[in-house]
Design a protein around this motif. Structure first.
Motif, PDB file in Angstrom:
ATOM      1  N   HIS A 126     -30.896  -5.372 -30.699  1.00 58.26           N
ATOM      2  CA  HIS A 126     -30.302  -5.176 -32.031  1.00 58.26           C
ATOM      3  C   HIS A 126     -30.171  -3.703 -32.427  1.00 58.26           C
ATOM      4  CE1 HIS A 126     -30.492  -9.465 -32.663  1.00 58.26           C
ATOM      5  NE2 HIS A 126     -31.792  -9.481 -32.418  1.00 58.26           N
ATOM      6  N   LEU A 127     -30.512  -2.786 -31.518  1.00 57.05           N
ATOM      7  CA  LEU A 127     -30.391  -1.358 -31.828  1.00 57.05           C
ATOM      8  C   LEU A 127     -28.917  -0.995 -32.023  1.00 57.05           C
ATOM      9  CD1 LEU A 127     -31.923   1.418 -31.973  1.00 57.05           C
ATOM     10  CD2 LEU A 127     -31.265   1.724 -29.585  1.00 57.05           C
ATOM     11  N   PRO A 128     -28.538  -0.333 -33.133  1.00 58.26           N
ATOM     12  CA  PRO A 128     -27.141   0.048 -33.347  1.00 58.26           C
ATOM     13  C   PRO A 128     -26.668   1.014 -32.253  1.00 58.26           C
ATOM     14  CG  PRO A 128     -28.404   0.268 -35.379  1.00 58.26           C
ATOM     15  CD  PRO A 128     -29.392   0.026 -34.285  1.00 58.26           C
ATOM     16  N   VAL A 129     -25.471   0.778 -31.736  1.00 58.77           N
ATOM     17  CA  VAL A 129     -24.892   1.623 -30.689  1.00 58.77           C
ATOM     18  C   VAL A 129     -23.548   2.155 -31.174  1.00 58.77           C
ATOM     19  CG1 VAL A 129     -24.000   1.730 -28.330  1.00 58.77           C
ATOM     20  CG2 VAL A 129     -26.039   0.361 -28.835  1.00 58.77           C
ATOM     21  N   LEU A 130     -23.385   3.465 -31.112  1.00 54.26           N
ATOM     22  CA  LEU A 130     -22.148   4.117 -31.522  1.00 54.26           C
ATOM     23  C   LEU A 130     -21.587   4.838 -30.302  1.00 54.26           C
ATOM     24  CD1 LEU A 130     -21.723   6.213 -34.776  1.00 54.26           C
ATOM     25  CD2 LEU A 130     -20.809   7.025 -32.610  1.00 54.26           C
ATOM     26  N   PHE A 131     -20.361   4.500 -29.907  1.00 53.97           N
ATOM     27  CA  PHE A 131     -19.736   5.159 -28.773  1.00 53.97           C
ATOM     28  C   PHE A 131     -18.970   6.398 -29.243  1.00 53.97           C
ATOM     29  CE2 PHE A 131     -20.542   1.259 -26.441  1.00 53.97           C
ATOM     30  CZ  PHE A 131     -20.779   1.739 -25.158  1.00 53.97           C
ATOM     31  N   LEU A 132     -19.102   7.472 -28.474  1.00 61.22           N
ATOM     32  CA  LEU A 132     -18.422   8.734 -28.760  1.00 61.22           C
ATOM     33  C   LEU A 132     -17.699   9.142 -27.482  1.00 61.22           C
ATOM     34  CD1 LEU A 132     -18.032  11.017 -30.843  1.00 61.22           C
ATOM     35  CD2 LEU A 132     -20.096  12.085 -29.933  1.00 61.22           C
TER      36      LEU A 132
ATOM     37  N   GLU B 174     -37.761   4.269 -24.642  1.00 56.38           N
ATOM     38  CA  GLU B 174     -39.063   3.732 -25.032  1.00 56.38           C
ATOM     39  C   GLU B 174     -39.994   4.803 -25.580  1.00 56.38           C
ATOM     40  OE1 GLU B 174     -40.423   1.553 -21.553  1.00 56.38           O
ATOM     41  OE2 GLU B 174     -39.681  -0.295 -22.494  1.00 56.38           O
ATOM     42  N   SER B 175     -39.841   6.046 -25.146  1.00 54.33           N
ATOM     43  CA  SER B 175     -40.730   7.103 -25.638  1.00 54.33           C
ATOM     44  C   SER B 175     -40.314   7.616 -27.012  1.00 54.33           C
ATOM     45  CB  SER B 175     -40.773   8.271 -24.649  1.00 54.33           C
ATOM     46  OG  SER B 175     -39.495   8.885 -24.537  1.00 54.33           O
ATOM     47  N   THR B 176     -39.002   7.581 -27.324  1.00 54.66           N
ATOM     48  CA  THR B 176     -38.525   8.104 -28.615  1.00 54.66           C
ATOM     49  C   THR B 176     -38.354   7.026 -29.674  1.00 54.66           C
ATOM     50  OG1 THR B 176     -36.218   7.929 -27.885  1.00 54.66           O
ATOM     51  CG2 THR B 176     -37.349  10.033 -27.515  1.00 54.66           C
ATOM     52  N   GLU B 177     -38.088   5.773 -29.267  1.00 53.34           N
ATOM     53  CA  GLU B 177     -37.857   4.664 -30.185  1.00 53.34           C
ATOM     54  C   GLU B 177     -36.847   5.045 -31.281  1.00 53.34           C
ATOM     55  OE1 GLU B 177     -41.637   3.286 -31.610  1.00 53.34           O
ATOM     56  OE2 GLU B 177     -41.998   2.156 -29.785  1.00 53.34           O
ATOM     57  N   PRO B 178     -35.585   5.288 -30.891  1.00 47.65           N
ATOM     58  CA  PRO B 178     -34.590   5.747 -31.869  1.00 47.65           C
ATOM     59  C   PRO B 178     -34.178   4.652 -32.836  1.00 47.65           C
ATOM     60  CG  PRO B 178     -33.541   5.287 -29.774  1.00 47.65           C
ATOM     61  CD  PRO B 178     -35.016   5.129 -29.543  1.00 47.65           C
ATOM     62  N   ASP B 179     -33.546   5.091 -33.951  1.00 43.78           N
ATOM     63  CA  ASP B 179     -32.985   4.152 -34.920  1.00 43.78           C
ATOM     64  C   ASP B 179     -31.525   3.833 -34.603  1.00 43.78           C
ATOM     65  OD1 ASP B 179     -35.279   4.011 -36.813  1.00 43.78           O
ATOM     66  OD2 ASP B 179     -34.888   6.155 -36.953  1.00 43.78           O
ATOM     67  N   ILE B 180     -30.893   4.713 -33.838  1.00 43.45           N
ATOM     68  CA  ILE B 180     -29.493   4.487 -33.460  1.00 43.45           C
ATOM     69  C   ILE B 180     -29.229   5.232 -32.159  1.00 43.45           C
ATOM     70  CG2 ILE B 180     -28.593   6.449 -34.776  1.00 43.45           C
ATOM     71  CD1 ILE B 180     -26.149   4.612 -35.466  1.00 43.45           C
ATOM     72  N   LEU B 181     -28.312   4.685 -31.347  1.00 48.14           N
ATOM     73  CA  LEU B 181     -27.992   5.255 -30.037  1.00 48.14           C
ATOM     74  C   LEU B 181     -26.530   5.680 -30.025  1.00 48.14           C
ATOM     75  CD1 LEU B 181     -28.820   5.724 -27.031  1.00 48.14           C
ATOM     76  CD2 LEU B 181     -28.127   3.352 -26.606  1.00 48.14           C
ATOM     77  N   VAL B 182     -26.265   6.931 -29.609  1.00 49.48           N
ATOM     78  CA  VAL B 182     -24.903   7.448 -29.482  1.00 49.48           C
ATOM     79  C   VAL B 182     -24.619   7.635 -27.994  1.00 49.48           C
ATOM     80  CG1 VAL B 182     -23.311   9.310 -30.068  1.00 49.48           C
ATOM     81  CG2 VAL B 182     -25.066   8.603 -31.715  1.00 49.48           C
ATOM     82  N   LEU B 183     -23.566   6.977 -27.488  1.00 53.99           N
ATOM     83  CA  LEU B 183     -23.285   6.946 -26.058  1.00 53.99           C
ATOM     84  C   LEU B 183     -21.895   7.491 -25.735  1.00 53.99           C
ATOM     85  CD1 LEU B 183     -24.541   3.396 -24.947  1.00 53.99           C
ATOM     86  CD2 LEU B 183     -25.601   5.593 -24.410  1.00 53.99           C
ATOM     87  N   ASP B 184     -21.845   8.319 -24.695  1.00 52.03           N
ATOM     88  CA  ASP B 184     -20.560   8.639 -24.080  1.00 52.03           C
ATOM     89  C   ASP B 184     -20.197   7.483 -23.139  1.00 52.03           C
ATOM     90  OD1 ASP B 184     -18.318   9.986 -23.236  1.00 52.03           O
ATOM     91  OD2 ASP B 184     -19.385  11.184 -21.745  1.00 52.03           O
ATOM     92  N   ILE B 185     -18.932   7.370 -22.746  1.00 48.50           N
ATOM     93  CA  ILE B 185     -18.548   6.298 -21.816  1.00 48.50           C
ATOM     94  C   ILE B 185     -18.558   6.802 -20.373  1.00 48.50           C
ATOM     95  CG2 ILE B 185     -16.606   4.869 -21.043  1.00 48.50           C
ATOM     96  CD1 ILE B 185     -16.041   4.155 -23.872  1.00 48.50           C
TER      97      ILE B 185
END
Length: 605
Positions: free
Chosen positions: A555-561, A522-533
């Protein structure tokens, strides 16, 4: 510290006041000389900023009166008058500094800080009181290297006490110093802020009564028996934060600027109808003066010049019917300039000044000369290299905006050079001129970071236009800074990803504690989220599920790494809402392109 701004251009002064308030100064605005005297009789000011042309008095005359009354605070003259004699007269009248409008807000606030530092009888802007240190430049207070999380009013209070360590301040005096330009609160508000400040001082190890209550009088710092004050010559070179966006300030005052322009156009209409009055002419001259002084500050330097020409033209009193052509020309030019966005023309000039490196290992002097000629016609600065060693020397010495490479496929040496360039300067677009490139050639080219292939032979004009269009398109794509939030419990990986992604122009935020996910989100309001599992506490799958359950963030794009390469894990990620899945290890360029491609597809849909 308290500053008085004296200028009848309320638009400009409110914008300046906004910048100063963001830097935690108390600011009052007076639009006449008479009003400024009323303020000075009520409050003690640390600095006065004066316009030259006030409605009721000359700014230099007011400066002389201030000095005659024994006031010693610094005075800055802020005016559109830029003649050498005017500057000499102002400084001889008691002014400490002279700034010509239009000005740069950050330069002006830096000058204000410099003037205020001169008034402080210490050798540096940093204040010390025991182990408590306050830096007015960064608006930070530390105790033994620990930063105190102060509110603006708490910061203002501790600065007031540290600047005057022996003085007792009544609640009314505190209100006068800290609530300038606002509706003054009751004394209960002062007591509430004092209580909060004491608690924060105690939390870092200071005594709760560091700020002592002098019963029936007010508040002060503890006496020298308990603490001592000292000063240090250490300077903090960090620049102040740019809290105010000039574009946003312009939006607030845009209508007033167009009202002033309408005043100039109204004069033109009256001139055409032979109905010019002295009052109309004086009003138009005043509007031109204010536009000349303010437009450049809001990103319209050409508008300031046009308004200044109009003001000087108005000195030829009275206007005659034959002046209509010039009045119309100036008002038309000014309105056209204001149709642009702030700083737009400056950006256009900068964008046209492209530095282009041309590499031609085939030594075709005719083509090279034609490319240089066309590039120069498009405002580009060109560098020519006939081998890769020469090209590397140019890259080390010059700042290159684009590369045009005449290449013969397959050529491993050329492709290796392009790959190395792309790794070090990923934002430099690469264009190749090639004869009959095959599918595999094109694939190798784009894998090395290439952007565009032109079929040889190609018209030099087409090649240069293609480079311009490519730079323009890439510029539009990067105009909005993409904010990326990466969550992984491996700090070393987070550091590596940040270093490899930042050259692409991303704004990177990293987090290694998944329990802080929502707060940071909520503080950064990103355009995309990259997540480890795999992470302790909350894993990436669970974080993605939490995200998808929220209406605002679903609806925020989520990319898993992840290191998991099995289909079961991948399917689980996509089933709970993943948009993409990349297996570790991954290079910065691959991750950057996957992020950009994902966001492009989001915009298309």
């Amino acid at each position: 510290m308290r500053i008085l701004l004296v200028d009848d251009d309320e638009q400009l002064m409110e914008a300046l006041a906004s910048k100063l308030v963001d830097q935690r100064y108390a600011v009052d605005i007076a639009t006449t000389g008479e009003m400024s005297w009323e303020f000075m009789l009520l409050f003690d000011f640390d600095l006065v900023v004066l316009d030259w042309m006030l409605p009721d008095i000359d700014g230099v005359e007011l400066c002389q009166q201030i000095r005659a009354e024994g006031y010693t605070m610094p005075i800055m003259l802020l005016t559109a008058r830029d003649r050498h004699n005017d500057k000499v007269l102002a400084l001889d009248s008691g002014a400490d500094d002279y700034v010509v409008k239009p000005f740069d807000f950050d330069e002006l606030t830096a000058r204000i800080r410099a003037l205020l530092r001169r008034e402080i009888s210490i050798s540096s802007p940093i204040l010390e009181w025991g182990n408590l240190k306050l830096d007015p430049k960064t608006h930070e207070v530390h105790h033994k290297q620990q930063l105190l999380p102060l509110t603006p009013k708490e910061y203002g209070m501790i600065e007031l006490f540290m600047r005057h360590p022996q003085q007792v301040f009544s609640p009314g005096a505190v209100i006068n110093n800290l609530w300038a330009g606002e509706d003054p609160p009751g004394e209960e508000a002062v007591r509430t802020h004092i209580k909060g400040l004491r608690q924060k001082l105690k939390a870092v190890g200071l005594a709760k009564d560091t700020i002592k209550t002098v019963y029936g009088v007010g508040y002060r710092l503890k006496t020298n028996d308990d603490n001592s004050t000292a000063e240090t010559s250490q300077l903090n070179t960090q620049p102040p934060k740019r809290n105010a966006d000039i574009n946003q300030i312009w939006l607030q005052f845009k209508d007033l600027a167009f009202e002033r322009l309408a005043s100039l156009e109204k004069l033109g209409i009256a001139l055409a109808e032979n109905k010019v009055t002295a009052e109309l002419q004086a009003q138009a001259k005043s509007s031109a003066h204010k536009l000349a002084g303010s437009l450049g500050c809001f990103g319209f330097p050409e508008g300031s010049k046009i308004a200044k020409q109009f003001e000087l033209f108005m000195d030829h009193n009275p206007l005659k019917p034959e002046d209509l052509e010039q009045v119309t020309k100036l008002t038309t030019s000014l309105r056209a300039d204001l149709q642009h966005q702030p700083f737009e023309k400056i950006k256009d000039v900068l964008s046209n000044n492209i530095s282009l490196l041309i590499i031609d290992r085939s030594h075709d002097p005719n083509l090279d000369q034609q490319l240089i000629t066309e590039a120069n016609n498009h405002g580009m600065k060109t560098h020519i290299a006939t081998d890769l060693t020469q090209a590397q020397r140019i890259l080390e010495r010059e700042s290159i905006d684009a590369l045009l490479h005449k290449i013969v496929f397959p050529d491993g040496e050329d492709l290796k050079f392009l790959e190395q360039l792309h790794q070090h300067q990923p934002n430099v677009p690469i264009v190749a001129i090639a004869e009959s490139p095959q599918l595999l050639d094109r694939l190798n080219f784009v894998r090395r970071g290439g952007n565009l292939i032109l079929q040889h032979p190609v018209e030099p004009l087409i090649a240069v236009k293609a480079i311009s269009e490519l730079i323009d398109n890439l510029g539009k794509a990067n105009k909005v800074l993409i904010k990326v939030l990466i969550i992984d419990d491996d700090p070393q990986l987070l550091l590596s990803l940040s270093m490899s992604l930042e050259p692409w122009g991303f704004e990177i935020t990293t987090l290694n504690k998944s329990t802080q996910f929502w707060e940071v989100l909520e503080s950064t309001e990103p355009d995309i989220l990259v997540l480890d599992i795999e992470m302790p506490d909350l894993n990436g799958i669970e974080l993605c599920q939490i995200l998808r359950s929220d209406r605002y963030w679903q609806h925020l794009p989520v990319l898993f790494l992840s290191v998991h390469q099995d289909n079961q894990t991948k399917n689980q990620a996509f089933n709970i809402g993943a948009d993409d899945y990349i297996c570790k290890p991954v290079t910065g360029s691959v991750l950057a392109n996957r992020i950009l491609n994902r966001l492009k597809r989001m915009r298309i849909h």
